[in-house]
Design a protein around this motif. Structure first.
Motif, PDB file in Angstrom:
ATOM      1  N   ARG A 101       0.764  -1.257   0.000  1.00 57.48           N
ATOM      2  CA  ARG A 101       0.000   0.000   0.000  1.00 57.48           C
ATOM      3  C   ARG A 101       0.795   1.307   0.000  1.00 57.48           C
ATOM      4  N   PHE A 102       1.997   1.339   0.580  1.00 55.93           N
ATOM      5  CA  PHE A 102       2.662   2.623   0.835  1.00 55.93           C
ATOM      6  C   PHE A 102       4.106   2.565   0.344  1.00 55.93           C
ATOM      7  N   GLY A 103       4.454   3.486  -0.578  1.00 52.67           N
ATOM      8  CA  GLY A 103       5.801   3.489  -1.133  1.00 52.67           C
ATOM      9  C   GLY A 103       6.400   4.881  -1.207  1.00 52.67           C
ATOM     10  N   MET A 104       7.714   4.917  -1.423  1.00 52.25           N
ATOM     11  CA  MET A 104       8.456   6.170  -1.569  1.00 52.25           C
ATOM     12  C   MET A 104       8.780   6.410  -3.039  1.00 52.25           C
ATOM     13  N   PHE A 105       8.508   7.625  -3.503  1.00 50.03           N
ATOM     14  CA  PHE A 105       8.906   8.093  -4.829  1.00 50.03           C
ATOM     15  C   PHE A 105      10.137   8.981  -4.624  1.00 50.03           C
ATOM     16  N   VAL A 106      11.130   8.852  -5.486  1.00 50.26           N
ATOM     17  CA  VAL A 106      12.333   9.684  -5.382  1.00 50.26           C
ATOM     18  C   VAL A 106      12.567  10.369  -6.722  1.00 50.26           C
ATOM     19  N   HIS A 107      12.518  11.707  -6.733  1.00 47.33           N
ATOM     20  CA  HIS A 107      12.861  12.494  -7.916  1.00 47.33           C
ATOM     21  C   HIS A 107      14.205  13.174  -7.652  1.00 47.33           C
ATOM     22  N   TRP A 108      15.212  12.716  -8.383  1.00 51.03           N
ATOM     23  CA  TRP A 108      16.564  13.231  -8.151  1.00 51.03           C
ATOM     24  C   TRP A 108      17.311  13.289  -9.467  1.00 51.03           C
ATOM     25  N   GLY A 109      17.893  14.439  -9.737  1.00 52.69           N
ATOM     26  CA  GLY A 109      18.658  14.623 -10.964  1.00 52.69           C
ATOM     27  C   GLY A 109      19.450  15.911 -10.879  1.00 52.69           C
ATOM     28  N   THR A 110      19.952  16.374 -12.009  1.00 50.25           N
ATOM     29  CA  THR A 110      20.767  17.594 -11.971  1.00 50.25           C
ATOM     30  C   THR A 110      19.929  18.822 -11.633  1.00 50.25           C
ATOM     31  N   TYR A 111      18.605  18.731 -11.855  1.00 48.41           N
ATOM     32  CA  TYR A 111      17.711  19.842 -11.491  1.00 48.41           C
ATOM     33  C   TYR A 111      17.727  20.117  -9.990  1.00 48.41           C
ATOM     34  N   SER A 112      18.208  19.142  -9.196  1.00 52.17           N
ATOM     35  CA  SER A 112      18.294  19.349  -7.749  1.00 52.17           C
ATOM     36  C   SER A 112      19.256  20.486  -7.410  1.00 52.17           C
ATOM     37  N   LEU A 113      20.239  20.719  -8.275  1.00 49.30           N
ATOM     38  CA  LEU A 113      21.163  21.826  -8.043  1.00 49.30           C
ATOM     39  C   LEU A 113      20.498  23.178  -8.282  1.00 49.30           C
ATOM     40  N   ALA A 114      19.576  23.218  -9.251  1.00 49.36           N
ATOM     41  CA  ALA A 114      18.833  24.460  -9.475  1.00 49.36           C
ATOM     42  C   ALA A 114      17.961  24.769  -8.257  1.00 49.36           C
ATOM     43  N   GLY A 115      17.391  23.715  -7.658  1.00 50.84           N
ATOM     44  CA  GLY A 115      16.619  23.876  -6.432  1.00 50.84           C
ATOM     45  C   GLY A 115      15.320  24.636  -6.608  1.00 50.84           C
ATOM     46  N   ARG A 116      14.754  24.565  -7.819  1.00 54.18           N
ATOM     47  CA  ARG A 116      13.500  25.275  -8.051  1.00 54.18           C
ATOM     48  C   ARG A 116      12.618  24.522  -9.057  1.00 54.18           C
ATOM     49  N   HIS A 117      12.367  23.269  -8.755  1.00 52.82           N
ATOM     50  CA  HIS A 117      11.434  22.416  -9.498  1.00 52.82           C
ATOM     51  C   HIS A 117      12.166  21.607 -10.576  1.00 52.82           C
ATOM     52  N   GLU A 118      11.679  20.358 -10.767  1.00 49.19           N
ATOM     53  CA  GLU A 118      12.303  19.473 -11.763  1.00 49.19           C
ATOM     54  C   GLU A 118      11.976  19.885 -13.203  1.00 49.19           C
TER      55      GLU A 118
END
Length: 458
Positions: free
Chosen positions: A43-60
Motif C-alpha cells: 500500500r505505501f511506497g516512496m517516490f524519489v525524484h533526483w537529478g541535476t535539477y536538484s542543483l537548481a533547487g526550483r522544481h524538476e
C-alpha cells in the motif's frame, strides 16, 4: 455462399484480428491478481525524484519553465557531485516511515541518467560524482527488504533526435516553427535509444519490481503510442521482467497487458477508479509540497494529518500511495520531508495493521461521521479511523450482532460495547445499532484507530 454468411465471416475475422492487435500478452485475471499481490498488500511506497535539477533547487521542470538552453543547463551537470549521498540512510528512512517499496527516477525529462548507460554521455558516471548512483540505491534499498521500482521518462529534453513537442523547453508558438525545429530530428533513432535504455535498467540491476514510465502527451503537438513504439516496448518489458508491475502512461489503456495500474497524480480520488465498468488497481503519486524535485523555497507543505488522511483515504478506496521526496544536490533528503516521514512512521508503527493488507470495506458497513474505514478480508477485521475524536459515545449503525470484540489498535485496550447511550443509560439506541464507550481524553495518536474483530458470517 450466402451473402449474409460471408459478411459475418469477414466481420468475425476483422474483430478477431483487431482483438489480437489489442493484446500485449496472455494473462488471466487470477494471474494478474497474484502478480500484483505484494503491491496491493504493501500500500505505501516512496517516490524519489533526483537529478541535476536538484542543483537548481526550483522544481524538476525548471528547464521547461524558464526555457533554459542546453548550454546554460549544462552547469548543473558539470557540478553534480552529491558528496553526502547515502542511500542506506534513505532506505532506513523509508522503512521507518512504514513504506514497503520505493521508485526512483533513473532518467527524468531532462534526459540525465542516474545509471551508467552505454548509449549516452549525459550520465551520472560522467559527472564529478563519477559513480553509478542507481546501483548504490538498488543495493541499499534491497538490503532493507524494500521492493524496488524504476521511473523512466520516455520524454527527453536533451536527446538531439527527440522531436520538439509542446512540453519541450524549445516549444514554439506556431505549426511552421515546429516543422522547422523538427526537420532534422528523427524519432526512429530516439525510439531505438528508448528501447536500449529500458533494456539496460531492466537487465543490469537484477529483479525490478515496478516500472514507472512517464508520460504520453495527448492532443496537438503531443506524443502517443506510435511515437514511443509502445506496443513493442511493452512486449520487450514483459519479456525482460515477466513479474514486473507497470503503470499506464504508454498510451496502451485498451491493450490487455499494456498496463497494470492507473496513476492519479496530485489529487485524491472520489471513489475507486474504474475502466470499462470494472474496478482497477490504482496508486496516487503525491508530493509533500508543490514540486517533485528539490525546491528550496517552496513552502506549501502538507501537515502530518493531511498526509495520514491521504494514505488512509486511498486505502479506504482500494488504492496505494507513492509519496515523493526530492533530495538535495548534495544527496540528502530535505529536512522537511524527513520530519514528515518520521511523523508518519510514528503513526504507522502502531496503526499499520489498518493499512497493510487492507482495502475498501464492504458496503454493508456504514461509514460513521468524521471517519474512514479500511478492511482486512484475511483477518476479518474492520478499522475505524477517527479523523475527529468523538465525545465518549460513538454509535455504529447496523452493527448489532456483527462485533466480536473492539479495541484501540495502538495499545490493544478494550473498548466497551453498550446497548444504550449516555452515562445513565437512558437514551435508547436503534435496534440494529451499537454504541462504543470511548475515553473522554483522546489517545496520544494523531488519528486513533478502532479495531473491530468481526463475528464470522453464518
Amino acid at each position: 455462399m450466402n451473402k449474409t454468411i460471408i459478411i459475418s465471416i469477414l466481420l468475425f475475422a476483422f474483430l478477431t484480428s483487431n482483438a489480437q492487435q489489442k493484446k500485449i500478452w496472455n494473462e488471466t485475471k487470477k494471474e494478474k491478481t497474484e502478480r500484483l499481490a505484494w503491491w496491493t498488500n504493501d500500500r505505501f511506497g516512496m517516490f524519489v525524484h533526483w537529478g541535476t535539477y536538484s542543483l537548481a533547487g526550483r522544481h524538476e521542470w525548471v528547464k521547461k519553465r524558464e526555457k533554459i538552453s542546453d548550454d546554460v543547463y549544462q552547469k548543473y551537470f558539470d557540478n553534480f557531485n552529491p558528496d553526502l549521498y547515502n542511500p542506506q540512510e534513505w532506505a532506513k528512512l523509508a522503512k521507518a516511515a512504514g513504506m514497503k517499496y520505493a521508485v526512483i527516477t533513473t532518467k527524468h525529462h531532462e534526459g540525465f541518467t542516474l545509471f551508467d548507460s552505454k548509449y549516452t554521455e549525459y550520465k551520472v558516471t560522467n559527472t564529478p560524482y563519477g559513480k553509478d548512483a542507481l546501483k548504490e540505491w538498488v543495493d541499499a534499498f534491497r538490503a532493507e527488504g524494500l521492493k524496488i521500482g524504476f521511473y523512466y521518462s520516455i520524454i527527453d529534453w536533451h536527446h538531439p533526435q527527440y522531436t520538439i513537442d509542446r512540453v519541450h523547453p524549445l516549444a514554439p508558438n506556431t505549426d511552421k516553427e515546429y516543422k522547422e525545429l523538427n526537420k532534422n530530428r528523427d524519432m526512429t533513432i530516439y525510439r531505438e535509444y528508448l528501447r536500449n535504455q529500458v533494456t539496460e535498467i531492466l537487465t543490469n540491476y537484477g529483479k525490478v519490481d515496478m516500472l514507472w514510465l512517464d508520460y504520453s502527451i495527448s492532443g496537438k503537438h503531443g506524443k502517443g503510442r506510435e511515437d514511443w513504439g509502445s506496443v513493442e516496448l511493452m512486449k520487450l518489458i514483459r519479456k525482460l521482467q515477466p513479474e514486473i508491475i507497470v503503470n499506464d502512461r504508454l498510451d496502451l489503456k485498451e491493450y490487455a497487458g499494456g498496463w497494470d495500474f492507473t496513476t492519479p497524480e496530485q489529487f485524491k480520488v472520489n471513489e475507486w477508479p474504474t475502466y470499462n465498468g470494472e474496478k482497477i488497481p490504482w496508486e496516487t503519486c503525491q508530493t509533500f509540497s508543490g514540486s517533485w524535485g528539490y525546491y528550496r523555497d517552496e513552502l506549501t507543505w502538507k501537515d502530518n494529518k493531511q498526509l495520514l488522511v491521504l494514505l488512509i483515504e486511498s486505502v479506504s478506496k482500494g488504492g496505494n500511495v507513492l509519496l515523493n521526496v526530492g533530495p538535495t544536490g548534495r544527496g540528502e533528503i530535505d529536512y522537511r520531508a524527513e520530519s514528515a516521514l518520521l511523523q508518519m512512521g510514528d503513526w504507522m508503527k502502531y496503526n499499520g495493521k489498518s493499512i497493510y493488507g487492507c482495502t475498501q470495506a464492504p458496503e454493508e458497513f456504514e461509514v460513521p461521521d468524521n471517519s474512514l474505514l479500511t478492511y482486512n478480508s484475511k483477518t476479518n477485521r474492520l478499522y475505524i479511523h477517527l479523523l475527529d475524536y468523538p465525545l465518549q459515545n460513538f454509535t455504529l449503525k447496523g452493527m448489532k450482532g456483527k462485533i466480536k470484540y473492539a479495541q484501540f489498535l495502538h495499545d490493544m485496550s478494550e473498548i466497551q460495547i453498550a446497548t444504550r447511550h449516555g452515562a445513565w443509560g437512558k437514551e435508547e439506541l436503534a435496534e440494529q445499532d451499537v454504541n462504543l464507550r470511548l475515553p473522554v481524553v483522546k489517545p496520544n495518536i494523531e488519528i486513533p484507530v478502532i479495531e473491530i474483530i468481526l463475528n464470522e458470517k453464518n
